[in-house]
Design a protein around this motif. Sequence first.
Motif, mmCIF file in Angstrom:
data_model
loop_
_atom_site.group_PDB
_atom_site.id
_atom_site.type_symbol
_atom_site.label_atom_id
_atom_site.label_comp_id
_atom_site.label_asym_id
_atom_site.label_seq_id
_atom_site.Cartn_x
_atom_site.Cartn_y
_atom_site.Cartn_z
ATOM 1 N N ARG A 67 0.575 -1.344 0.071
ATOM 2 C CA ARG A 67 0.141 0.255 0.129
ATOM 3 C C ARG A 67 0.701 0.780 -0.127
ATOM 4 O O ARG A 67 2.015 1.187 0.474
ATOM 5 C CB ARG A 67 -1.259 0.396 1.034
ATOM 6 C CG ARG A 67 -1.690 -1.390 1.591
ATOM 7 C CD ARG A 67 -2.961 -1.419 0.572
ATOM 8 N NE ARG A 67 -2.161 -1.965 -1.061
ATOM 9 C CZ ARG A 67 -2.468 -2.294 -1.730
ATOM 10 N NH1 ARG A 67 -4.266 -1.611 -2.149
ATOM 11 N NH2 ARG A 67 -2.326 -2.712 -2.639
ATOM 12 N N GLU A 68 0.106 2.335 -0.528
ATOM 13 C CA GLU A 68 0.763 3.615 -0.515
ATOM 14 C C GLU A 68 0.547 4.825 -0.110
ATOM 15 O O GLU A 68 -1.274 4.553 -0.533
ATOM 16 C CB GLU A 68 1.354 3.564 -2.307
ATOM 17 C CG GLU A 68 2.009 2.709 -2.523
ATOM 18 C CD GLU A 68 2.600 2.922 -4.255
ATOM 19 O OE1 GLU A 68 2.084 4.429 -5.124
ATOM 20 O OE2 GLU A 68 3.356 2.355 -5.147
ATOM 21 N N ASP A 69 0.473 5.889 -0.090
ATOM 22 C CA ASP A 69 -0.750 7.049 0.494
ATOM 23 C C ASP A 69 -0.915 7.232 -0.103
ATOM 24 O O ASP A 69 -2.373 7.592 0.127
ATOM 25 C CB ASP A 69 0.328 7.842 1.213
ATOM 26 C CG ASP A 69 1.232 7.405 2.435
ATOM 27 O OD1 ASP A 69 0.990 6.440 3.570
ATOM 28 O OD2 ASP A 69 2.672 8.127 2.677
ATOM 29 N N SER A 70 -1.219 7.074 -1.720
ATOM 30 C CA SER A 70 -1.799 7.794 -2.741
ATOM 31 C C SER A 70 -2.765 7.240 -3.117
ATOM 32 O O SER A 70 -3.554 6.967 -3.375
ATOM 33 C CB SER A 70 -0.863 7.739 -3.823
ATOM 34 O OG SER A 70 -0.415 6.931 -4.003
ATOM 35 N N ALA A 72 -5.021 6.706 -1.411
ATOM 36 C CA ALA A 72 -5.999 6.497 -0.643
ATOM 37 C C ALA A 72 -7.166 7.699 -1.361
ATOM 38 O O ALA A 72 -8.449 7.546 -1.524
ATOM 39 C CB ALA A 72 -5.937 8.286 0.912
#
Length: 274
Positions: A67-70, A72
Motif C-alpha cells: 500500500r502507498e499513501d497515494s 487513498a
Amino acid sequence: MNRQTRRTGTFIVTREHKRFVEFANTVRRNATIGLCHGRAGVGKTLSARRYAHWDRIEPLVTTWGKREDSDAKVYAASARARTLFYTAPVGGSISALRKDIQPYIMRLCICIDSHENPEWTGRHSTPLGPIELVIVDEAERLTMTGLEFLRDLFDHSDAGLILIGMPGIEKRMAQYPQLYSRIGFVHEYPSLSQDEMQFDLQRRWRKLGFGLDDADFTDARAAAAIIRLTAGNFQLLQRLFMQIERIARINEIAAITKDVVEAAAQTLVIGNAN
C-alpha cells in the motif's frame, strides 16, 4: 511501486456519453441487466471506463501489492464509483472468468471498505459486497458457461450488470432465456453527430496551435475530409489526429490542409465506416 495508468487521451463529454451515464445509473439503480451495443470505435469502452473511474482504479487492482499513501485517492474513487470494469478474455470461458474477475472483485471491495470503514474486517453477505455495478466489455467473447457464471453472480447480488458488445449482441443474448429474461434495458451507442464532430475538431485544432475557421476554405476542406474519413468514429478520429500532429511537427506546417489530412490517413488502416 510506480503504477502505470492507461493513456486514453483527453476525454470529451459528448451527448452519447451523457446518455450512457443515464443508462448505467438506471441499470445500477434497478439492479438489473443492461446491454450496450455499438460499432467499434464509437466510444463505448471510453465511456464505461470514465463512468467506473477505471483509469485511476485499474493500476491498483491489477498490480496488487504494498500500500502507498497515494492509494487513498483510489479508495475514494472506488467508493464514489462502486463499479467494476472488466474486459472479457478471448474465449470467455468460466475458468478464465473465475481466475480474473474474482480477484478484481475482492480487491475493489477492499478499496471501497478502506475508504468507508478502514477498521472493518468482516465478510460481505453477497458476492459483490459494496459493488453496485459490474460492466463487462467485449461481452461477445463470453461462452455460454461464462454468461451463466455472470448470471449466477448477478442473481446472488444486489448489483446491476452491463454487457457491452458489437451490434447484434442482443440477438445472441436472446439465445439464453435465463439471462435474456433478466435484461431490463438495451442501449445503442451511436457514432458522433455532425455537431459533436465540429466541436471536437475545434478543440483538436486549438491543441495543435491552429484556429479552425469555418469561413476559411482551407480549414473547411480539411475538416470535411476528416469528417468523411472518420464518419463519427471517435477512436479513428483520435488515431488520425495523432498522425496529423506528427506530420505537422516533422514538416513544421503552418496550417492543417486537406493534403495533410490525406497524408495522415495513408498511414492508418481505415476500414468501411458503414
